[in-house]
Design a protein around this motif. Structure first.
Motif, PDB file in Angstrom:
ATOM      1  N   ALA A  45       4.265   0.384  -1.672  1.00  0.00           N
ATOM      2  CA  ALA A  45       2.923   0.916  -1.407  1.00  0.00           C
ATOM      3  C   ALA A  45       1.965  -0.212  -1.025  1.00  0.00           C
ATOM      4  O   ALA A  45       1.162  -0.070  -0.093  1.00  0.00           O
ATOM      5  CB  ALA A  45       2.401   1.668  -2.631  1.00  0.00           C
ATOM      6  N   TYR A  46       2.044  -1.338  -1.729  1.00  0.00           N
ATOM      7  CA  TYR A  46       1.195  -2.498  -1.419  1.00  0.00           C
ATOM      8  C   TYR A  46       1.474  -2.984  -0.004  1.00  0.00           C
ATOM      9  O   TYR A  46       0.554  -3.247   0.771  1.00  0.00           O
ATOM     10  CB  TYR A  46       1.449  -3.623  -2.427  1.00  0.00           C
ATOM     11  CG  TYR A  46       0.606  -4.846  -2.184  1.00  0.00           C
ATOM     12  CD1 TYR A  46      -0.681  -4.941  -2.704  1.00  0.00           C
ATOM     13  CD2 TYR A  46       1.084  -5.916  -1.439  1.00  0.00           C
ATOM     14  CE1 TYR A  46      -1.456  -6.058  -2.482  1.00  0.00           C
ATOM     15  CE2 TYR A  46       0.315  -7.027  -1.214  1.00  0.00           C
ATOM     16  CZ  TYR A  46      -0.950  -7.099  -1.739  1.00  0.00           C
ATOM     17  OH  TYR A  46      -1.718  -8.210  -1.500  1.00  0.00           O
ATOM     18  N   SER A  47       2.746  -3.068   0.350  1.00  0.00           N
ATOM     19  CA  SER A  47       3.140  -3.539   1.669  1.00  0.00           C
ATOM     20  C   SER A  47       2.634  -2.582   2.755  1.00  0.00           C
ATOM     21  O   SER A  47       2.133  -3.024   3.791  1.00  0.00           O
ATOM     22  CB  SER A  47       4.658  -3.668   1.739  1.00  0.00           C
ATOM     23  OG  SER A  47       5.060  -4.104   3.004  1.00  0.00           O
ATOM     24  N   ASN A  48       2.758  -1.282   2.520  1.00  0.00           N
ATOM     25  CA  ASN A  48       2.268  -0.298   3.494  1.00  0.00           C
ATOM     26  C   ASN A  48       0.767  -0.398   3.686  1.00  0.00           C
ATOM     27  O   ASN A  48       0.267  -0.351   4.820  1.00  0.00           O
ATOM     28  CB  ASN A  48       2.655   1.114   3.071  1.00  0.00           C
ATOM     29  CG  ASN A  48       4.136   1.376   3.218  1.00  0.00           C
ATOM     30  OD1 ASN A  48       4.807   0.722   4.004  1.00  0.00           O
ATOM     31  ND2 ASN A  48       4.649   2.319   2.448  1.00  0.00           N
ATOM     32  N   ARG A  49       0.018  -0.524   2.586  1.00  0.00           N
ATOM     33  CA  ARG A  49      -1.446  -0.667   2.685  1.00  0.00           C
ATOM     34  C   ARG A  49      -1.807  -1.958   3.423  1.00  0.00           C
ATOM     35  O   ARG A  49      -2.740  -1.981   4.231  1.00  0.00           O
ATOM     36  CB  ARG A  49      -2.080  -0.648   1.306  1.00  0.00           C
ATOM     37  CG  ARG A  49      -2.154   0.712   0.671  1.00  0.00           C
ATOM     38  CD  ARG A  49      -3.042   0.719  -0.557  1.00  0.00           C
ATOM     39  NE  ARG A  49      -2.730  -0.324  -1.498  1.00  0.00           N
ATOM     40  CZ  ARG A  49      -1.937  -0.209  -2.551  1.00  0.00           C
ATOM     41  NH1 ARG A  49      -1.355   0.942  -2.810  1.00  0.00           N
ATOM     42  NH2 ARG A  49      -1.718  -1.229  -3.353  1.00  0.00           N
ATOM     43  N   ASN A  50      -1.068  -3.005   3.143  1.00  0.00           N
ATOM     44  CA  ASN A  50      -1.312  -4.294   3.781  1.00  0.00           C
ATOM     45  C   ASN A  50      -1.089  -4.186   5.287  1.00  0.00           C
ATOM     46  O   ASN A  50      -1.889  -4.691   6.083  1.00  0.00           O
ATOM     47  CB  ASN A  50      -0.362  -5.335   3.178  1.00  0.00           C
ATOM     48  CG  ASN A  50      -0.992  -6.689   3.047  1.00  0.00           C
ATOM     49  OD1 ASN A  50      -2.172  -6.858   3.229  1.00  0.00           O
ATOM     50  ND2 ASN A  50      -0.181  -7.668   2.713  1.00  0.00           N
ATOM     51  N   ASN A  51      -0.014  -3.516   5.687  1.00  0.00           N
ATOM     52  CA  ASN A  51       0.279  -3.346   7.113  1.00  0.00           C
ATOM     53  C   ASN A  51      -0.779  -2.490   7.801  1.00  0.00           C
ATOM     54  O   ASN A  51      -1.196  -2.789   8.920  1.00  0.00           O
ATOM     55  CB  ASN A  51       1.666  -2.733   7.298  1.00  0.00           C
ATOM     56  CG  ASN A  51       2.772  -3.690   6.914  1.00  0.00           C
ATOM     57  OD1 ASN A  51       2.602  -4.899   6.943  1.00  0.00           O
ATOM     58  ND2 ASN A  51       3.912  -3.143   6.530  1.00  0.00           N
ATOM     59  N   LYS A  52      -1.221  -1.417   7.146  1.00  0.00           N
ATOM     60  CA  LYS A  52      -2.263  -0.565   7.725  1.00  0.00           C
ATOM     61  C   LYS A  52      -3.567  -1.335   7.898  1.00  0.00           C
ATOM     62  O   LYS A  52      -4.258  -1.201   8.916  1.00  0.00           O
ATOM     63  CB  LYS A  52      -2.501   0.663   6.857  1.00  0.00           C
ATOM     64  CG  LYS A  52      -1.396   1.681   6.953  1.00  0.00           C
ATOM     65  CD  LYS A  52      -1.657   2.863   6.054  1.00  0.00           C
ATOM     66  CE  LYS A  52      -0.473   3.815   6.038  1.00  0.00           C
ATOM     67  NZ  LYS A  52      -0.675   4.920   5.101  1.00  0.00           N
ATOM     68  N   LEU A  53      -3.914  -2.135   6.904  1.00  0.00           N
ATOM     69  CA  LEU A  53      -5.136  -2.941   6.986  1.00  0.00           C
ATOM     70  C   LEU A  53      -5.057  -3.925   8.147  1.00  0.00           C
ATOM     71  O   LEU A  53      -6.022  -4.097   8.895  1.00  0.00           O
ATOM     72  CB  LEU A  53      -5.368  -3.694   5.671  1.00  0.00           C
ATOM     73  CG  LEU A  53      -6.579  -4.609   5.618  1.00  0.00           C
ATOM     74  CD1 LEU A  53      -7.853  -3.812   5.808  1.00  0.00           C
ATOM     75  CD2 LEU A  53      -6.614  -5.357   4.300  1.00  0.00           C
ATOM     76  N   THR A  54      -3.909  -4.543   8.316  1.00  0.00           N
ATOM     77  CA  THR A  54      -3.722  -5.482   9.424  1.00  0.00           C
ATOM     78  C   THR A  54      -3.894  -4.778  10.761  1.00  0.00           C
ATOM     79  O   THR A  54      -4.570  -5.290  11.658  1.00  0.00           O
ATOM     80  CB  THR A  54      -2.326  -6.124   9.352  1.00  0.00           C
ATOM     81  OG1 THR A  54      -2.215  -6.822   8.122  1.00  0.00           O
ATOM     82  CG2 THR A  54      -2.102  -7.090  10.488  1.00  0.00           C
ATOM     83  N   GLU A  55      -3.300  -3.593  10.906  1.00  0.00           N
ATOM     84  CA  GLU A  55      -3.427  -2.838  12.155  1.00  0.00           C
ATOM     85  C   GLU A  55      -4.883  -2.483  12.444  1.00  0.00           C
ATOM     86  O   GLU A  55      -5.355  -2.626  13.576  1.00  0.00           O
ATOM     87  CB  GLU A  55      -2.605  -1.561  12.085  1.00  0.00           C
ATOM     88  CG  GLU A  55      -1.117  -1.765  12.153  1.00  0.00           C
ATOM     89  CD  GLU A  55      -0.346  -0.469  11.985  1.00  0.00           C
ATOM     90  OE1 GLU A  55      -0.948   0.610  12.183  1.00  0.00           O
ATOM     91  OE2 GLU A  55       0.846  -0.535  11.655  1.00  0.00           O
ATOM     92  N   VAL A  56      -5.587  -2.016  11.431  1.00  0.00           N
ATOM     93  CA  VAL A  56      -6.983  -1.627  11.614  1.00  0.00           C
ATOM     94  C   VAL A  56      -7.830  -2.827  12.018  1.00  0.00           C
ATOM     95  O   VAL A  56      -8.680  -2.732  12.913  1.00  0.00           O
ATOM     96  CB  VAL A  56      -7.534  -0.973  10.321  1.00  0.00           C
ATOM     97  CG1 VAL A  56      -9.041  -0.833  10.375  1.00  0.00           C
ATOM     98  CG2 VAL A  56      -6.877   0.370  10.095  1.00  0.00           C
ATOM     99  N   MET A  57      -7.598  -3.954  11.373  1.00  0.00           N
ATOM    100  CA  MET A  57      -8.389  -5.146  11.691  1.00  0.00           C
ATOM    101  C   MET A  57      -8.088  -5.653  13.097  1.00  0.00           C
ATOM    102  O   MET A  57      -8.984  -6.159  13.780  1.00  0.00           O
ATOM    103  CB  MET A  57      -8.130  -6.250  10.660  1.00  0.00           C
ATOM    104  CG  MET A  57      -8.666  -5.925   9.283  1.00  0.00           C
ATOM    105  SD  MET A  57     -10.424  -5.513   9.267  1.00  0.00           S
ATOM    106  CE  MET A  57     -11.138  -7.050   9.750  1.00  0.00           C
ATOM    107  N   GLN A  58      -6.850  -5.519  13.543  1.00  0.00           N
ATOM    108  CA  GLN A  58      -6.512  -5.965  14.893  1.00  0.00           C
ATOM    109  C   GLN A  58      -7.089  -5.037  15.947  1.00  0.00           C
ATOM    110  O   GLN A  58      -7.457  -5.468  17.035  1.00  0.00           O
ATOM    111  CB  GLN A  58      -5.001  -6.076  15.055  1.00  0.00           C
ATOM    112  CG  GLN A  58      -4.417  -7.242  14.302  1.00  0.00           C
ATOM    113  CD  GLN A  58      -2.896  -7.274  14.341  1.00  0.00           C
ATOM    114  OE1 GLN A  58      -2.252  -6.319  14.743  1.00  0.00           O
ATOM    115  NE2 GLN A  58      -2.334  -8.382  13.901  1.00  0.00           N
ATOM    116  N   LYS A  59      -7.190  -3.745  15.641  1.00  0.00           N
ATOM    117  CA  LYS A  59      -7.722  -2.774  16.589  1.00  0.00           C
ATOM    118  C   LYS A  59      -9.251  -2.729  16.594  1.00  0.00           C
ATOM    119  O   LYS A  59      -9.851  -2.200  17.525  1.00  0.00           O
ATOM    120  CB  LYS A  59      -7.197  -1.379  16.272  1.00  0.00           C
ATOM    121  CG  LYS A  59      -5.734  -1.207  16.582  1.00  0.00           C
ATOM    122  CD  LYS A  59      -5.281   0.187  16.230  1.00  0.00           C
ATOM    123  CE  LYS A  59      -3.792   0.349  16.485  1.00  0.00           C
ATOM    124  NZ  LYS A  59      -3.326   1.701  16.111  1.00  0.00           N
TER     125      LYS A  59
END
Length: 85
Positions: A45-59
Motif C-alpha cells: 500500500a505504501y509503495s502504491n501511494r508513493n507511485n501515485k504521488l510521483t505520477e501526480v507530481m510529474q503531471k
C-alpha cells in the motif's frame, strides 16, 4: 533477535521504496524490497501511494514565481510585518 539479511522491516522497506522512486536503490535492495512486497500488504500500500504521488507530481503543471516576483512579494510581506510589530 537475529537480523536476517534477506527479510527487512517495514520501516526499512519504506526507506528502500523511497530510494527506488528516485533511482538510488541498489540491486540487492530492490530484491529485498520485492520479497517484502510479495507478502506485506502494508508495504504494498505504501509503495502504491508513493507511485501515485510521483505520477501526480510529474503531471502537475505548476507555475512558480520568478525571482523578481518573489523578492517583491517578500519585501511587501516584511513591510507589512514591520507595521504590526
Amino acid at each position: 533477535m537475529r537480523k536476517s539479511f534477506l527479510f527487512i522491516s517495514c520501516e526499512e522497506a519504506h526507506h528502500i521504496c523511497d530510494k527506488r522512486q528516485y533511482g538510488e536503490a541498489t540491486g540487492w535492495e530492490r530484491v529485498k524490497l520485492g520479497l517484502r512486497l510479495s507478502w506485506c500488504r502494508i508495504t504494498r500500500a505504501y509503495s502504491n501511494r508513493n507511485n501515485k504521488l510521483t505520477e501526480v507530481m510529474q503531471k502537475a503543471d505548476v507555475d512558480c514565481l520568478k525571482n523578481d516576483e518573489r523578492t517583491k512579494l517578500q519585501k511587501q510581506f516584511e513591510e507589512e510585518l514591520a507595521k504590526h510589530q
